[in-house]
Design a protein around this motif. Sequence first.
Motif, PDB file in Angstrom:
ATOM      1  N   ASP A   1      -9.588  14.528  -5.610  1.00 18.50           N
ATOM      2  CA  ASP A   1     -11.047  14.535  -5.674  1.00 18.50           C
ATOM      3  C   ASP A   1     -11.671  14.159  -4.329  1.00 18.50           C
ATOM      4  N   MET A   2     -11.029  13.213  -3.623  1.00 19.71           N
ATOM      5  CA  MET A   2     -11.618  12.671  -2.393  1.00 19.71           C
ATOM      6  C   MET A   2     -10.550  11.873  -1.654  1.00 19.71           C
ATOM      7  N   ILE A   3     -10.612  11.868  -0.325  1.00 19.97           N
ATOM      8  CA  ILE A   3      -9.725  11.006   0.458  1.00 19.97           C
ATOM      9  C   ILE A   3     -10.577   9.986   1.202  1.00 19.97           C
ATOM     10  N   TYR A   4     -10.156   8.725   1.098  1.00 19.80           N
ATOM     11  CA  TYR A   4     -10.758   7.644   1.870  1.00 19.80           C
ATOM     12  C   TYR A   4      -9.721   7.174   2.880  1.00 19.80           C
ATOM     13  N   PHE A   5     -10.200   6.704   4.020  1.00 20.58           N
ATOM     14  CA  PHE A   5      -9.343   6.235   5.101  1.00 20.58           C
ATOM     15  C   PHE A   5      -9.561   4.733   5.266  1.00 20.58           C
TER      16      PHE A   5
ATOM     17  N   LEU B   1      -6.202   6.848   0.993  1.00 23.64           N
ATOM     18  CA  LEU B   1      -6.372   6.625  -0.442  1.00 23.64           C
ATOM     19  C   LEU B   1      -6.970   7.899  -1.024  1.00 23.64           C
ATOM     20  N   ALA B   2      -6.223   8.553  -1.880  1.00 31.01           N
ATOM     21  CA  ALA B   2      -6.680   9.784  -2.515  1.00 31.01           C
ATOM     22  C   ALA B   2      -7.200   9.454  -3.906  1.00 31.01           C
ATOM     23  N   LYS B   3      -8.490   9.678  -4.121  1.00 28.30           N
ATOM     24  CA  LYS B   3      -9.022   9.535  -5.477  1.00 28.30           C
ATOM     25  C   LYS B   3      -8.562  10.772  -6.234  1.00 28.30           C
TER      26      LYS B   3
ATOM     27  N   TRP C   1       0.802  -1.225   0.000  1.00 27.53           N
ATOM     28  CA  TRP C   1       0.000   0.000   0.000  1.00 27.53           C
ATOM     29  C   TRP C   1       0.838   1.280   0.000  1.00 27.53           C
ATOM     30  N   GLU C   2       2.106   1.182   0.294  1.00 28.05           N
ATOM     31  CA  GLU C   2       2.923   2.381   0.464  1.00 28.05           C
ATOM     32  C   GLU C   2       3.267   3.042  -0.873  1.00 28.05           C
ATOM     33  N   ASN C   3       2.837   4.291  -1.037  1.00 30.20           N
ATOM     34  CA  ASN C   3       3.157   5.111  -2.216  1.00 30.20           C
ATOM     35  C   ASN C   3       2.826   4.405  -3.528  1.00 30.20           C
TER      36      ASN C   3
ATOM     37  N   PHE D   1      -6.402   5.929  -7.624  1.00 33.80           N
ATOM     38  CA  PHE D   1      -6.191   6.285  -6.224  1.00 33.80           C
ATOM     39  C   PHE D   1      -4.698   6.245  -5.930  1.00 33.80           C
ATOM     40  N   LEU D   2      -4.221   7.255  -5.227  1.00 31.74           N
ATOM     41  CA  LEU D   2      -2.855   7.237  -4.700  1.00 31.74           C
ATOM     42  C   LEU D   2      -2.948   6.821  -3.246  1.00 31.74           C
ATOM     43  N   SER D   3      -2.079   5.914  -2.827  1.00 31.67           N
ATOM     44  CA  SER D   3      -2.120   5.434  -1.443  1.00 31.67           C
ATOM     45  C   SER D   3      -0.840   5.795  -0.710  1.00 31.67           C
TER      46      SER D   3
END
Length: 161
Positions: free
Chosen positions: A133-137, A157-159, A20-22, A102-104
Amino acid sequence: MIQEALTSTGCCDPFDPAPWENKEIQWQDKLFVKDHVSSFAHIPLNMNKKMIKNMKLIEKAEAKAPNMIMLSDEKSPWGSDIFIEVSKPVPGADMTKLNGVFLSKVFEGSYQNMSKWVKEMHSYVKEKNKTLDMIYFYYTTCPKCAKAYGKNYVVLLAKVS
């Protein structure tokens, strides 16, 4: 790897941050059960009740995803939508699909650092020349398991577009 040496609590599996890193992740119609959790200052008030209800539906439908993730949108201090990954539609549950890039980024520590992590995520997205656009946790374990494992990992996770 340290995570492999940990004995599972039987509740949440030990989390390996490496995948999940970068990372840049592409989701196409990734299926989730969606529900709403009430909160006070981002502290969930009925998370346990919602998880028990949804996990019963997921187990009954035999729809548990192999490496199930649970996301939260933390859209308000008073409530958030949660998204529980599933392998197929779950009767009786509100279903949704997530799509996009998504960027993580993986963070570890107290939830008190959340605002700092969000700022870091904004910077990371900007460095990648993307628009947020959106951040999910993604809360990788429950608080009891985080304590048992000695690590409290949270993936943002950044959409992006």
